[in-house]
Write an enzyme that holds these catalytic residues in place. Sequence first.
Site, PDB file in Angstrom:
ATOM      1  N   CYS A   1       0.828  -1.215   0.000  1.00 34.54           N
ATOM      2  CA  CYS A   1       0.000   0.000   0.000  1.00 34.54           C
ATOM      3  C   CYS A   1       0.859   1.260   0.000  1.00 34.54           C
ATOM      4  CB  CYS A   1      -0.925   0.021   1.222  1.00 34.54           C
ATOM      5  SG  CYS A   1      -2.070  -1.364   1.273  1.00 34.54           S
TER       6      CYS A   1
HETATM    7  C1  BEZ Z   1       0.494  -4.598   1.775  1.00 32.15           C
HETATM    8  O1  BEZ Z   1      -0.009  -3.551   1.472  1.00 32.15           O
HETATM    9  O2  BEZ Z   1       1.697  -4.797   1.703  1.00 32.15           O
HETATM   10  C2  BEZ Z   1      -0.342  -5.741   2.251  1.00 32.15           C
HETATM   11  C3  BEZ Z   1      -1.524  -5.489   2.924  1.00 32.15           C
HETATM   12  C4  BEZ Z   1      -2.272  -6.559   3.395  1.00 32.15           C
HETATM   13  C5  BEZ Z   1      -1.831  -7.861   3.168  1.00 32.15           C
HETATM   14  C6  BEZ Z   1      -0.656  -8.091   2.467  1.00 32.15           C
HETATM   15  C7  BEZ Z   1       0.095  -7.036   2.019  1.00 32.15           C
END
Ligand code: BEZ
Length: 209
Positions: A45
């Site tokens: 994210c």
């Molecule tokens: C991420 O944004 O890295 C992420 C968020 C939730 C689960 C896995 C990765």
Amino acid sequence: MAVRLGDLAPDFIADTTEGRITFHEWKGSGWAVLFSHPRDFTPVCTTELGTLAGLKGEFAKRNTKVIGLSVDPLAEHERWKGDIRDVTGHALNFPLIADPDRSVANLYDMIHPNASDTATVRSVFIIGPDNKVKLTLTYPASTGRNFQELLRVIDSLQLTANHAVATPADWKQGEDVIIVPAVTDEDAKKRFPKGFTAKKPYLRVTAQP
Ligand code: BEZ
């Protein structure tokens, strides 16, 4: 209930990093990309939000506003902003909705319980000037999105909104387009004065108008 292509994008009031907004009012008469991401302070994210911030000018050129959402509260969004800037070099420059009660996430069916009961998936809605949904996409948490693809889709949507054409696989701005089957050859000669090539009777290509 799922929000589908052609549906009126549901309106809502929400708190964002740029203040409280009423979605339709904020969007105005242009285009918008509404997207969700799973959580603040997560690696994928962080890269997504910075990348999108770096592309804001490209979306603006297409008269398109961008707005993100996660179920984290506003104070967490504010704390996370610094990390996004540190990691990607781009400061957050579009509103991020805080949706701790999941009201917007539920309205747009952004929580898919078999993936996660609590976090939003990576949903994308492209919404047109008429407030109708023109594209939906759903990615899993583990895959960061390709935002160049969103720009490419917006180019296609804006072209096809104004001309009787569709765009072929992997089409990019400036490449040949397809004349929609509803247009007769007679009509196509008038509409596309540069002419067209019929690869098949139902597959006619012409220069991008
Ligand atoms: C991420 O944004 O890295 C992420 C968020 C939730 C689960 C896995 C990765």
